[in-house]
Enzyme design. Structure first.
Site, mmCIF file in Angstrom:
data_model
loop_
_atom_site.group_PDB
_atom_site.id
_atom_site.type_symbol
_atom_site.label_atom_id
_atom_site.label_comp_id
_atom_site.label_asym_id
_atom_site.label_seq_id
_atom_site.Cartn_x
_atom_site.Cartn_y
_atom_site.Cartn_z
ATOM 1 N N GLU A 284 24.380 20.223 21.837
ATOM 2 C CA GLU A 284 25.027 20.049 23.151
ATOM 3 C C GLU A 284 26.279 20.918 23.128
ATOM 4 O OE1 GLU A 284 23.924 18.430 25.675
ATOM 5 O OE2 GLU A 284 22.310 17.284 24.765
ATOM 6 N N CYS A 318 32.799 19.416 29.114
ATOM 7 C CA CYS A 318 31.850 20.538 29.062
ATOM 8 C C CYS A 318 31.115 20.718 30.378
ATOM 9 C CB CYS A 318 30.855 20.286 27.939
ATOM 10 S SG CYS A 318 30.088 18.668 28.087
#
Ligand code: NAD
Length: 513
Positions: A284, A318
């Site tokens: 990720e 993010c």
């Protein structure tokens, strides 16, 4: 229950919740937060520790045990033994019970964990009621339900091949020992989004949290050790200031899967290191998500919500939208809307329930963000608002919400992840140009689309190569929603059924019919 060796070692404690509702923690300068290895809460080999600062005040919040290579080796050995020699991976009912126990135990410490999250991460209080704390803790119950409902075996029926008739079936089995490596920005969310599904699947775990945020992970470890029936070795938490200690998880042959969240640069190193032992890697990574505004959208709402998103937790997310892509004819108006919103989200004390934009996590992160703001000017951009440190905060790693205009999508500030409250506004010349700009990125993590014509909106949604998209303010975050990236934003999905299945192997079995 286990972990009685913890008595002299503690994480900083919640002192009080004052009348204004703002929690504080008392620094624990003498008792470093311990490691959790093989069921024991213990100091690092050699007794090393490191300091943790409150990013809003620059004061010491506490100290963490600083694990060595030997500690990581012991944690991996414990996880391997627990996986290979106990029935943890096959006793689904026991695991569901342990997950609920862990959820209940963490919930009984919510205020302590909230205070620590705010103090250690600089996370605004308002997000601790959602993805910074209470959301991922509650999600452990969703995972327990999934363990109980999951079809662990599947009947594929009979078939004949080369004259042999067989009954075929598949079984889902835990992949083994998981090395989980996490960043600092949403530590509870990301730590639990790895620990939870991995334990649910029947794996054993070695968690290596980010050096900026060891204390909240250590608190979860302490609660798991003292208040749940998780067997020794099933969950190990190894804090270290040395990235190389975490890197052992990528190379050690006893680890079956590395589940990594962090920057794309580090993710590539993890993947390369893991290649030697061909372990599964689940990544990720970073993002530079676009908020695409079509010319029939409610421009004011779109700009307001995009600016809000970019300022959330000081831009340290993010999946936040950091490129505002607007119709060229509406550029000036869009800038005014975004500036107005950013003025409303001035950096504030993260203990204040009204604060949306707190501090950056560290002086190093503030320097990184400021260097990008300088770069924008060097590249010919205009700082429409912000750009400096807020006068209201003498202490703390705060940066003003900053809007940059005057650059196209090829500028480095439009291509690279900044991880601060910085939004770049970019004009487009129609729907297809907006799609081109959104896709002109090495990343593909998230994004937003704003418009009223359903056909045009659908065209944009189906054309943007990204893992999550919000349409006209829709929120995709949830325990059952898979989250992850296209392109260099990652490999695999976290959360949801898909996130759980990342931790499973598939075995096909045939017996004579
Ligand atoms: P980082 O990559 O610097 O560090 C992440 C973790 O990796 C830390 O625990 C660090 O100690 C460890 N690490 C560093 N070098 C390593 C190595 N060679 N081998 C193994 N581990 C190593 O990231 P960060 O600064 O902590 O976090 C910010 C980054 O995380 C941003 O890029 C952000 O986009 C990303 N992020 C992604 C997601 C997602 O789900 N896609 C979520 C949150 C954050």
């Amino acid at each position: 229950m286990f972990g009685l060796a913890s008595r002299q070692l503690s994480t900083p404690t919640l002192t009080h919740i004052p009348a204004d509702g703002r929690p504080t923690v008392s620094p624990s300068t003498t008792d470093p937060a311990p490691l959790l290895i093989d069921g024991e809460l213990r100091p690092a080999t050699g007794g090393g520790t490191f300091e943790v600062l409150n990013p809003a005040t620059e004061e010491v919040v506490g100290h963490s045990a600083d694990a060595t290579a030997a500690d990581m080796d012991a944690a991996i050995a414990a996880a391997r033994r627990a996986f290979d020699t106990t029935d943890w991976s096959t006793d689904h009912a026991f695991r569901a019970r342990c997950l609920r126990q862990l959820r209940d135990a963490l919930q009984s410490h919510t205020e302590e964990l909230r205070a620590l999250t705010i103090a250690e991460v600089g996370a605004p209080h308002m997000f601790t009621t959602g993805p910074q704390l209470e959301g991922p803790v509650a999600d452990l119950g969703w995972l327990a339900d999934l363990v109980e409902a999951y079809r662990w075996t599947e009947d594929l029926g009979e078939s004949e091949i080369m004259g042999v008739r067989s009954f075929r079936s598949t079984r889902r089995e835990a992949i083994g020992v998981v090395g989980a490596i996490t960043p600092w920005n949403f530590p509870n969310q990301i730590n639990l989004a790895k620990i939870g599904p991995a334990l649910a699947a029947g794996c054993t775990v070695v968690l290596k949290p980010a050096p900026d945020t060891p204390l909240i992970a250590a608190a979860v470890a302490r609660i798991a050790a003292e208040e749940t029936d998780l067997p020794a070795g099933v969950l190990n938490v190894v804090n270290s200031a040395d990235h190389a200690v975490g890197a052992q998880l990528s190379t050690d042959p006893r680890v079956d899967l590395v589940s990594f969240t962090g920057s794309t640069t580090t993710g590539k190193k993890v993947m390369a290191a893991a290649a030697e032992t061909l372990k599964k890697v689940f990544l990720e990574l970073g993002g530079k998500s676009a908020s695409v505004v079509l010319d029939d959208a409610d421009l004011g709402s779109a700009c307001f919500m995009t600016a809000l998103n970019a300022c959330t937790h000081a831009g340290q997310g993010c999946a936040l939208t950091t490129r505002l892509v607007v119709p060229r004819a509406q550029l000036a108006e869009a800038i005014e809307h975004a500036k107005g919103a950013m003025a409303a989200f001035a950096p504030g004390d993260p203990t204040d329930p009204g604060t949306l934009c707190g501090p950056l996590v560290s002086a190093a992160q503030r320097e990184r963000v400021e260097s990008y703001i300088r770069l924008a000017v060097e590249e010919g951009g205009t700082i429409e608002c912000g750009g400096g440190r807020p006068a209201a905060h003498e202490k703390g790693f705060f940066v003003e919400p900053t809007l940059i205009s005057g650059l196209d999508n090829s500028a480095r500030v439009a291509q690279e992840e900044i991880f601060g409250p910085v939004l770049v506004v970019i004009p487009h010349d129609g729907d297809d140009d907006a799609i081109r700009i959104a896709n002109d990125s090495p990343y593909g993590l998230s994004g937003a689309v704003w418009g009223t014509d359903p056909e045009r909106v659908e065209h944009v949604v189906s054309s943007i190569r990204t893992g999550t998209l919000g349409v006209n303010g829709g929120q995709w975050y949830g325990a059952d929603v898979p989250f992850g990236g296209y392109k260099q934003s990652g490999i695999g999905r976290e959360m949801g059924r898909e996130g759980f299945e990342e931790y499973l192997e598939i075995k096909a079995v045939a017996t004579p019919a």
